[in-house]
Structure formats: structure tokens, C-alpha cells
Design a protein around this motif. Structure first.
Motif, PDB file in Angstrom:
ATOM      1  N   ASP A 108     154.999  22.175  37.555  1.00 37.29           N
ATOM      2  CA  ASP A 108     154.655  21.594  35.932  1.00 37.29           C
ATOM      3  C   ASP A 108     155.848  21.827  34.930  1.00 37.29           C
ATOM      4  O   ASP A 108     154.950  22.937  34.124  1.00 37.29           O
ATOM      5  CB  ASP A 108     153.099  21.571  35.109  1.00 37.29           C
ATOM      6  N   ILE A 109     156.921  21.876  35.063  1.00 32.52           N
ATOM      7  CA  ILE A 109     157.951  22.441  34.847  1.00 32.52           C
ATOM      8  C   ILE A 109     157.712  22.471  32.529  1.00 32.52           C
ATOM      9  O   ILE A 109     157.902  22.242  32.524  1.00 32.52           O
ATOM     10  CB  ILE A 109     159.743  22.045  34.705  1.00 32.52           C
ATOM     11  N   ASP A 110     158.121  23.959  32.137  1.00 34.71           N
ATOM     12  CA  ASP A 110     157.763  24.316  31.597  1.00 34.71           C
ATOM     13  C   ASP A 110     156.129  23.240  30.872  1.00 34.71           C
ATOM     14  O   ASP A 110     156.071  23.200  29.800  1.00 34.71           O
ATOM     15  CB  ASP A 110     158.503  23.451  30.278  1.00 34.71           C
ATOM     16  N   GLY A 111     155.576  23.897  31.514  1.00 34.49           N
ATOM     17  CA  GLY A 111     154.186  22.913  31.077  1.00 34.49           C
ATOM     18  C   GLY A 111     152.999  24.054  31.628  1.00 34.49           C
ATOM     19  O   GLY A 111     153.221  24.961  31.595  1.00 34.49           O
ATOM     20  N   ARG A 112     152.111  24.026  32.530  1.00 36.59           N
ATOM     21  CA  ARG A 112     151.134  24.515  32.828  1.00 36.59           C
ATOM     22  C   ARG A 112     150.738  25.230  33.665  1.00 36.59           C
ATOM     23  O   ARG A 112     149.936  26.651  33.824  1.00 36.59           O
ATOM     24  CB  ARG A 112     149.646  23.992  32.957  1.00 36.59           C
ATOM     25  N   ASN A 113     151.833  25.184  34.856  1.00 37.05           N
ATOM     26  CA  ASN A 113     151.926  26.461  35.621  1.00 37.05           C
ATOM     27  C   ASN A 113     153.634  26.927  35.827  1.00 37.05           C
ATOM     28  O   ASN A 113     153.562  27.614  36.823  1.00 37.05           O
ATOM     29  CB  ASN A 113     151.712  26.327  36.861  1.00 37.05           C
ATOM     30  N   PHE A 139     154.314  31.997  23.042  1.00 42.02           N
ATOM     31  CA  PHE A 139     153.347  32.748  23.099  1.00 42.02           C
ATOM     32  C   PHE A 139     152.554  32.104  24.334  1.00 42.02           C
ATOM     33  O   PHE A 139     153.221  30.622  24.600  1.00 42.02           O
ATOM     34  CB  PHE A 139     152.820  31.868  21.475  1.00 42.02           C
ATOM     35  N   TRP A 140     152.328  32.482  25.445  1.00 44.02           N
ATOM     36  CA  TRP A 140     151.735  32.333  26.239  1.00 44.02           C
ATOM     37  C   TRP A 140     150.184  32.569  27.192  1.00 44.02           C
ATOM     38  O   TRP A 140     150.214  34.135  25.903  1.00 44.02           O
ATOM     39  CB  TRP A 140     152.298  32.593  27.711  1.00 44.02           C
ATOM     40  N   ASP A 141     149.577  32.006  27.155  1.00 44.03           N
ATOM     41  CA  ASP A 141     148.425  32.521  27.358  1.00 44.03           C
ATOM     42  C   ASP A 141     147.703  33.378  28.514  1.00 44.03           C
ATOM     43  O   ASP A 141     148.751  32.948  28.953  1.00 44.03           O
ATOM     44  CB  ASP A 141     146.870  31.447  26.387  1.00 44.03           C
ATOM     45  N   ALA A 142     146.890  33.964  28.611  1.00 43.20           N
ATOM     46  CA  ALA A 142     146.396  34.785  29.965  1.00 43.20           C
ATOM     47  C   ALA A 142     146.442  33.966  31.039  1.00 43.20           C
ATOM     48  O   ALA A 142     147.397  34.328  31.707  1.00 43.20           O
ATOM     49  CB  ALA A 142     145.566  35.096  29.791  1.00 43.20           C
ATOM     50  N   ALA A 143     145.928  32.464  31.346  1.00 45.16           N
ATOM     51  CA  ALA A 143     146.223  31.770  32.101  1.00 45.16           C
ATOM     52  C   ALA A 143     147.429  31.302  32.632  1.00 45.16           C
ATOM     53  O   ALA A 143     148.052  31.118  33.381  1.00 45.16           O
ATOM     54  CB  ALA A 143     145.419  30.956  32.175  1.00 45.16           C
ATOM     55  N   ALA A 175     152.499  30.560  36.065  1.00 42.93           N
ATOM     56  CA  ALA A 175     153.904  30.587  35.624  1.00 42.93           C
ATOM     57  C   ALA A 175     154.450  32.218  36.643  1.00 42.93           C
ATOM     58  O   ALA A 175     155.470  31.970  37.430  1.00 42.93           O
ATOM     59  CB  ALA A 175     153.740  30.039  34.426  1.00 42.93           C
ATOM     60  N   LEU A 176     153.909  33.282  36.411  1.00 45.82           N
ATOM     61  CA  LEU A 176     154.627  34.534  36.359  1.00 45.82           C
ATOM     62  C   LEU A 176     154.602  35.099  37.686  1.00 45.82           C
ATOM     63  O   LEU A 176     154.674  36.345  38.367  1.00 45.82           O
ATOM     64  CB  LEU A 176     155.050  35.120  35.213  1.00 45.82           C
ATOM     65  N   GLY A 177     152.213  35.015  37.987  1.00 43.41           N
ATOM     66  CA  GLY A 177     152.752  35.678  39.267  1.00 43.41           C
ATOM     67  C   GLY A 177     151.115  37.169  38.248  1.00 43.41           C
ATOM     68  O   GLY A 177     151.420  38.326  39.337  1.00 43.41           O
ATOM     69  N   TYR A 178     151.897  37.532  36.612  1.00 45.47           N
ATOM     70  CA  TYR A 178     151.057  38.421  36.461  1.00 45.47           C
ATOM     71  C   TYR A 178     150.492  38.699  35.671  1.00 45.47           C
ATOM     72  O   TYR A 178     150.717  37.562  34.258  1.00 45.47           O
ATOM     73  CB  TYR A 178     151.855  40.074  36.906  1.00 45.47           C
ATOM     74  N   ILE A 208     164.623  39.674  34.119  1.00 48.34           N
ATOM     75  CA  ILE A 208     163.334  40.934  34.078  1.00 48.34           C
ATOM     76  C   ILE A 208     162.141  40.223  34.043  1.00 48.34           C
ATOM     77  O   ILE A 208     160.951  41.195  34.539  1.00 48.34           O
ATOM     78  CB  ILE A 208     163.504  41.582  32.370  1.00 48.34           C
ATOM     79  N   LEU A 209     161.794  38.821  33.793  1.00 49.02           N
ATOM     80  CA  LEU A 209     160.329  38.675  34.547  1.00 49.02           C
ATOM     81  C   LEU A 209     159.886  38.095  35.178  1.00 49.02           C
ATOM     82  O   LEU A 209     159.189  37.652  35.577  1.00 49.02           O
ATOM     83  CB  LEU A 209     159.558  37.411  32.816  1.00 49.02           C
ATOM     84  N   GLY A 210     161.432  37.708  36.311  1.00 46.98           N
ATOM     85  CA  GLY A 210     161.347  37.162  37.167  1.00 46.98           C
ATOM     86  C   GLY A 210     160.845  35.817  37.497  1.00 46.98           C
ATOM     87  O   GLY A 210     160.845  34.709  38.666  1.00 46.98           O
TER      88      GLY A 210
END
Length: 237
Positions: A158-163, A173-177, A182-185, A233-235
């Protein structure tokens, strides 16, 4: 050259356990405690909107600053309605103004006011859209970004979406989920990786708030450079 359009976008995953009436009441209550320029303190609050025959209920708020627009929407709640795990099913709050609006201090909005609305809206994602830079970065109307087009072929993304996080904006802002998916961390790792490499990276509402650039005169070249520097830097791809 015309003045750049600024849009502040806030996204939430609809909570089916809350009716639109309940969700609206909560947002209006919290936003009524936030002052100008983005808050609703002292303003006439809109009534709960209805979906009518559609799947979206939309409302507007008349703000006292000329040229500052605000619109929000909620997703339909109903038994049997299928909610897919994609951003196209999100509900939103959105503000818009021209960067040339002398009644709005862009730097203050990015550094101080935006986080207050994030906390009041309680969504999972937010960003500052500077003109059409995000669209251009994704390939524009001609879809000429090979990387973006390749990602679009993966139907699980879901590009630039939920995952997925593809586009980095001046502030977001990105929440923890979202970080995890999206990042794996998590948010703490985001902050650790970006320490000393951006203007701000702080915990907010269980997630992370990033300011990568708060220049009101940011060029598109700077926007691209910002993405090219920070994404590795964020992978991110």
C-alpha cells in the motif's frame, strides 16, 4: 511563479467500534482545545456529517484566518461492509493554505502546531505536502519513476499507505504500527538512525514525528535531495 500550495494531511484507520457520531464528538472536543491557526478553540463546530447514500461523510470548518481551509471526513460504518487494510479506506483531516499567506507562520506550523493536531486527531500518519513535489517525486502525471512503478506492481504494498513509506515530506508522523510494517523496526530506531541528520526526530503519541526541512522556500531539487539522503538511512527504497 505562483506561491506554493501547502496541505497538511492527517490519516486514521477507521475504528468500527466507534460510530461516526462518537468519533466526530471526540475529534471536535480535542480540537476545540487547540488554538489558532489550526485548532477549533472558540469556533462554531460543525454538526456530525452523514454519509447519505455514499461511503464517506464530509464536513468543513470555517477558520478565522482568510485563505486557510479545513475539511474532514469519516468512513462509513455498517454491518457487513468490508474494510480493506489500505489507505484508500482511511478517514482524514486536511488543511490547506498558500505559503505566501502572511497570517500563517509556516515554520511555527511545522514545528509547533502540527503535532498538536496529530495528538487531537489520533491517526496513524500525517505529513506536510509542499506544492506538488510529492506527486512529481512519484513520477508525475506521466508515471516516469521506474522505482515507483515497480513498487506499484506489488499488490501487497500500500504505497505511502498503511504498510509502506515511499515519499518523505518536509514533516511527517508515523505511528508505531506503521513504522514496524513499513520499516521493520520501531520509532526509537527511527530516532536513533536520524540523530544529527535531520531537524527533529522525536517520540509523539507512541510514534515518531520527523521534521526534515522547514524552509518555506524549499525547492523541488532540495525535496529530492532530502529523500535521497534520508531514505537510505532508514532502509527505504
Amino acid at each position: 511563479m505562483s506561491a506554493a500550495d501547502i496541505e497538511l494531511w492527517f490519516y486514521a484507520r477507521p475504528d468500527k467500534t466507534l460510530s461516526i457520531n462518537q468519533r466526530h464528538a471526540e475529534i471536535m472536543d480535542r480540537m476545540s482545545r487547540v488554538g489558532t491557526p489550526l485548532g477549533f478553540a472558540g469556533l462554531e463546530l460543525p454538526a456530525t456529517p452523514s454519509c447519505g447514500d455514499g461511503l464517506v461523510a464530509t464536513y468543513t470548518v470555517k477558520l478565522p484566518i482568510r485563505g486557510l481551509r479545513c475539511v474532514g471526513d469519516y468512513a462509513y460504518r455498517g454491518d457487513g461492509h468490508i474494510y480493506e487494510d489500505r489507505a484508500s479506506y482511511d478517514e482524514h483531516l486536511r488543511f490547506g493554505f498558500k505559503i505566501s499567506n502572511k497570517a500563517i507562520d509556516y515554520k511555527l506550523v511545522v514545528n509547533e502546531h502540527l503535532p498538536k493536531v496529530i495528538e487531537a486527531f489520533k491517526g496513524y500518519r500525517a505529513h506536510v505536502s509542499y506544492d506538488l513535489y510529492g506527486l512529481y517525486y512519484q513520477g508525475g502525471l506521466n508515471d516516469d519513476s521506474a522505482v515507483y512503478n515497480r513498487l506499484r506492481e506489488d499488490k501487497t504494498l500500500d504505497i505511502d499507505g498503511r504498510n509502506n513509506i515511499y515519499t518523505l515530506y518536509p514533516a511527517q508522523f508515523w505511528d508505531a504500527a506503521l513504522c514496524q510494517r513499513a520499516l521493520g523496526y520501531g520509532p526509537d530506531e527511527v530516532i536513533a538512525r536520524l540523530e544529527g541528520k535531520c531537524r527533529m526526530a522525536v517520540r509523539l503519541m507512541g510514534g515518531v514525528y520527523l521534521i526534515l526541512n522547514d524552509d518555506p522556500n524549499m525547492s523541488y531539487e532540495t525535496f529530492v535531495q532530502m529523500n535521497e539522503q534520508i531514505k537510505p538511512i532508514l532502509g527505504l527504497v
